[in-house]
Design a protein around this motif. Structure first.
Motif, PDB file in Angstrom:
ATOM      1  N   GLU A   1      10.523   5.663 -18.418  1.00  0.00           N
ATOM      2  CA  GLU A   1      10.361   7.012 -18.957  1.00  0.00           C
ATOM      3  C   GLU A   1      10.366   7.009 -20.475  1.00  0.00           C
ATOM      4  O   GLU A   1       9.607   7.752 -21.115  1.00  0.00           O
ATOM      5  N   ARG A   2      11.196   6.180 -21.069  1.00  0.00           N
ATOM      6  CA  ARG A   2      11.209   6.097 -22.534  1.00  0.00           C
ATOM      7  C   ARG A   2       9.886   5.540 -23.059  1.00  0.00           C
ATOM      8  O   ARG A   2       9.374   6.008 -24.081  1.00  0.00           O
ATOM      9  N   ARG A   3       9.341   4.534 -22.377  1.00  0.00           N
ATOM     10  CA  ARG A   3       8.041   3.998 -22.795  1.00  0.00           C
ATOM     11  C   ARG A   3       6.950   5.054 -22.654  1.00  0.00           C
ATOM     12  O   ARG A   3       6.074   5.173 -23.521  1.00  0.00           O
ATOM     13  N   LYS A   4       7.006   5.815 -21.577  1.00  0.00           N
ATOM     14  CA  LYS A   4       6.009   6.864 -21.363  1.00  0.00           C
ATOM     15  C   LYS A   4       6.069   7.912 -22.467  1.00  0.00           C
ATOM     16  O   LYS A   4       5.032   8.325 -23.008  1.00  0.00           O
ATOM     17  N   ARG A   5       7.284   8.348 -22.823  1.00  0.00           N
ATOM     18  CA  ARG A   5       7.422   9.343 -23.894  1.00  0.00           C
ATOM     19  C   ARG A   5       6.924   8.790 -25.221  1.00  0.00           C
ATOM     20  O   ARG A   5       6.287   9.500 -26.007  1.00  0.00           O
ATOM     21  N   ALA A   6       7.200   7.504 -25.474  1.00  0.00           N
ATOM     22  CA  ALA A   6       6.744   6.903 -26.730  1.00  0.00           C
ATOM     23  C   ALA A   6       5.223   6.855 -26.780  1.00  0.00           C
ATOM     24  O   ALA A   6       4.616   7.127 -27.825  1.00  0.00           O
ATOM     25  N   ARG A   7       4.582   6.518 -25.651  1.00  0.00           N
ATOM     26  CA  ARG A   7       3.117   6.495 -25.617  1.00  0.00           C
ATOM     27  C   ARG A   7       2.549   7.883 -25.842  1.00  0.00           C
ATOM     28  O   ARG A   7       1.562   8.059 -26.563  1.00  0.00           O
ATOM     29  N   GLU A   8       3.179   8.877 -25.222  1.00  0.00           N
ATOM     30  CA  GLU A   8       2.692  10.251 -25.376  1.00  0.00           C
ATOM     31  C   GLU A   8       2.825  10.723 -26.813  1.00  0.00           C
ATOM     32  O   GLU A   8       1.946  11.405 -27.341  1.00  0.00           O
ATOM     33  N   GLN A   9       3.929  10.353 -27.459  1.00  0.00           N
ATOM     34  CA  GLN A   9       4.122  10.748 -28.849  1.00  0.00           C
ATOM     35  C   GLN A   9       3.104  10.070 -29.762  1.00  0.00           C
ATOM     36  O   GLN A   9       2.565  10.700 -30.679  1.00  0.00           O
ATOM     37  N   ARG A  10       2.825   8.786 -29.496  1.00  0.00           N
ATOM     38  CA  ARG A  10       1.814   8.097 -30.298  1.00  0.00           C
ATOM     39  C   ARG A  10       0.435   8.683 -30.058  1.00  0.00           C
ATOM     40  O   ARG A  10      -0.354   8.866 -30.986  1.00  0.00           O
TER      41      ARG A  10
ATOM     42  N   ALA B   1      -0.333  11.730 -29.135  1.00  0.00           N
ATOM     43  CA  ALA B   1      -0.496  13.111 -29.573  1.00  0.00           C
ATOM     44  C   ALA B   1      -1.137  13.179 -30.947  1.00  0.00           C
ATOM     45  O   ALA B   1      -1.925  14.085 -31.247  1.00  0.00           O
TER      46      ALA B   1
END
Length: 459
Positions: free
Chosen positions: A170-179, A181
């Motif tokens: 989940e942390r990796r997913k959030r980091a990918r989404e933030q990058r 965006a």
């Protein structure tokens, strides 16, 4: 002591690599500072668990609850470090870390620690302290302990693997989404939408029901010819906890004829399998530790027919203790692209078992091709369904659609046999794609062999 006397030297040399890793790797997979001084206290040769063989016997006077709790804590710390090692090693462009020996050693001791954990759980069951069930929790299946009536609570000795693995994902997913965006650019209409479908690597909507993803780097190029197909059978899906027990490989040319002087003669266990264009077949069987055999593995026995309880005698070498077998396999992996179905599985096991594999891969000497993205991207028969949102891309389904396995047959789940049907299916598929000017011969196809290869940084 774990392993044989010949294994001590490489484990002690791995211990000497700690300073190199400490200089470039500060935090673990859970963003916690790594205590490298703690790692220095670990005994790679004799084991990192707190229990003795006697402690694993039902009726031992030691506190099984406390032993299990402490072993689980050690495993969590080790695996949080190991989970980061691949990324750190592959992105070490200055080559401050010359060897992947330390992660291999940590994985080596972690497998044996995991065996100890299983035996301590078995002891608790035998002593009537708890029962164990398996539960699937998102990405992983974990053992769940249930305290017996009147026995102490087991909350502090539950397996935290699901919590840790799912939390990291989940942390990796959030980091990918933030990058991602910051990279979004509004458009009036996507080209795929305007065309009425999703354009795949072949340039045709019908050929691919999915969009591009990370697996596409494993696709073959239009210049591919000689390959080695590889399939491994293991005691589970985690290279940090499980053992390689069966390796099968064979060669096949995708374009040129089979060499006339090519070695052959290895028999398949399925009499309906014919070598055809395949050559150089080999099957290698390996053993497990006594502790792993003692625990047993009914799931693998039912799936493959391999009973690990029979694989702890001296006639069965452990793959991670057999450097000659590792070197022999690595030599073959370097000579031409190797093909696997869901190749990341083999890749991860080779990283943590084969001496020199990580170093060779990082240097660009190994090329990996995967038939799973071939199925996903270029096989119209892999249509999405409720049961298979991305299509049925199992090896068995792919091999049947490509005429490599009859409809009334099943995947054998043995290395050589599965490598064979994979290569036959791949050759059939590439032949059809070439004739239709699709896949590697479509607008998005690539020249050369294709496949995944580490290129490193170019200054």
């Amino acid at each position: 002591m774990y392993g044989h006397a010949d294994d001590r030297d490489w484990l002690m040399r791995a211990h000497g690599d700690i300073d190199q890793w400490a200089a470039v790797m500060d935090v673990d997979a859970d963003d916690r500072p790594i205590d490298w001084n703690w790692v220095r206290t670990l005994d790679f040769v004799h084991g990192v668990g707190v229990a003795t063989p006697y402690d694993c016997d039902a009726g031992a006077t030691s506190d099984v609850h406390d032993l299990l709790r402490r072993d689980l804590m050690i495993r969590d710390r080790l695996e949080a470090i190991l989970t980061c090692c691949d990324r750190v090693f592959m992105t070490d462009y200055d080559r401050l870390i010359p060897s992947y020996r330390l992660p291999r050693a940590l994985a080596y001791v972690n497998r044996r620690l995991n065996d100890e954990i299983n035996l301590l759980r078995d002891r608790g069951v035998a002593e009537g302290l708890w029962t164990v069930t398996s539960e699937h929790r998102e990405r992983v299946t974990v053992p769940v302990l249930h305290a017996a009536e009147g026995a102490p609570a087991v909350d502090d000795i539950q397996d935290r693997t699901a919590e840790l693995v799912n939390g990291r994902a989940e942390r990796r997913k959030r980091a990918r989404e933030q990058r991602g965006a910051g990279d979004q650019v509004p458009v009036a209409a996507g080209l795929e939408e305007a065309a009425g479908g999703t354009t795949g690597a072949s340039g045709t909507a019908a050929a691919s029901p999915i969009g591009s993803d990370w697996r596409d780097v494993y696709l073959p190029g239009r210049g591919l010819d000689t390959v080695m197909g590889v399939d491994i059978e293991t005691t589970g899906t985690d290279p940090l906890r499980d053992y390689i027990i069966d390796v099968g490989f064979e060669y096949m040319n995708m374009v040129t004829p089979r060499p006339q002087d090519a070695p052959a003669g290895m028999a398949y266990v399925e009499p309906s399998y014919q070598a055809g264009d395949a050559y150089g077949q080999a099957r290698l069987g390996f053993g497990v530790t006594r502790a792993n055999a003692w625990h047993g593995n009914e799931t693998i026995r039912n799936l493959t027919g391999i009973d690990v309880k029979m694989r702890s005698s001296s006639q069965w070498h452990l793959f991670d203790e057999w450097p000659e077998a590792q070197r022999g396999l690595l030599m073959r992996l370097e000579q031409q692209p190797f093909v696997a179905h869901n190749a990341n599985f083999e890749h991860r096991f080779f990283l943590h078992n084969v001496e020199g594999y990580a170093e060779s891969y990082r240097s660009g000497h190994i090329v990996i091709i995967d038939t799973m993205p071939m199925s996903r991207r270029w096989d119209e028969g892999a249509a999405p369904s409720e049961a298979h949102p991305y299509g049925d891309n199992s090896l068995e389904a792919y091999a049947k659609r490509q005429g490599a396995l009859s409809e009334d047959s099943s995947e054998r789940h043995l290395g050589l046999e599965d490598a064979h049907i994979m290569l036959v299916a791949m050759k059939h598929h590439l032949t059809a794609l070439r004739e239709a000017h699709r896949g590697p011969w479509g607008p998005d196809g690539v020249a050369g062999t294709g496949g995944k290869r580490a290129k490193g940084r170019r200054w």
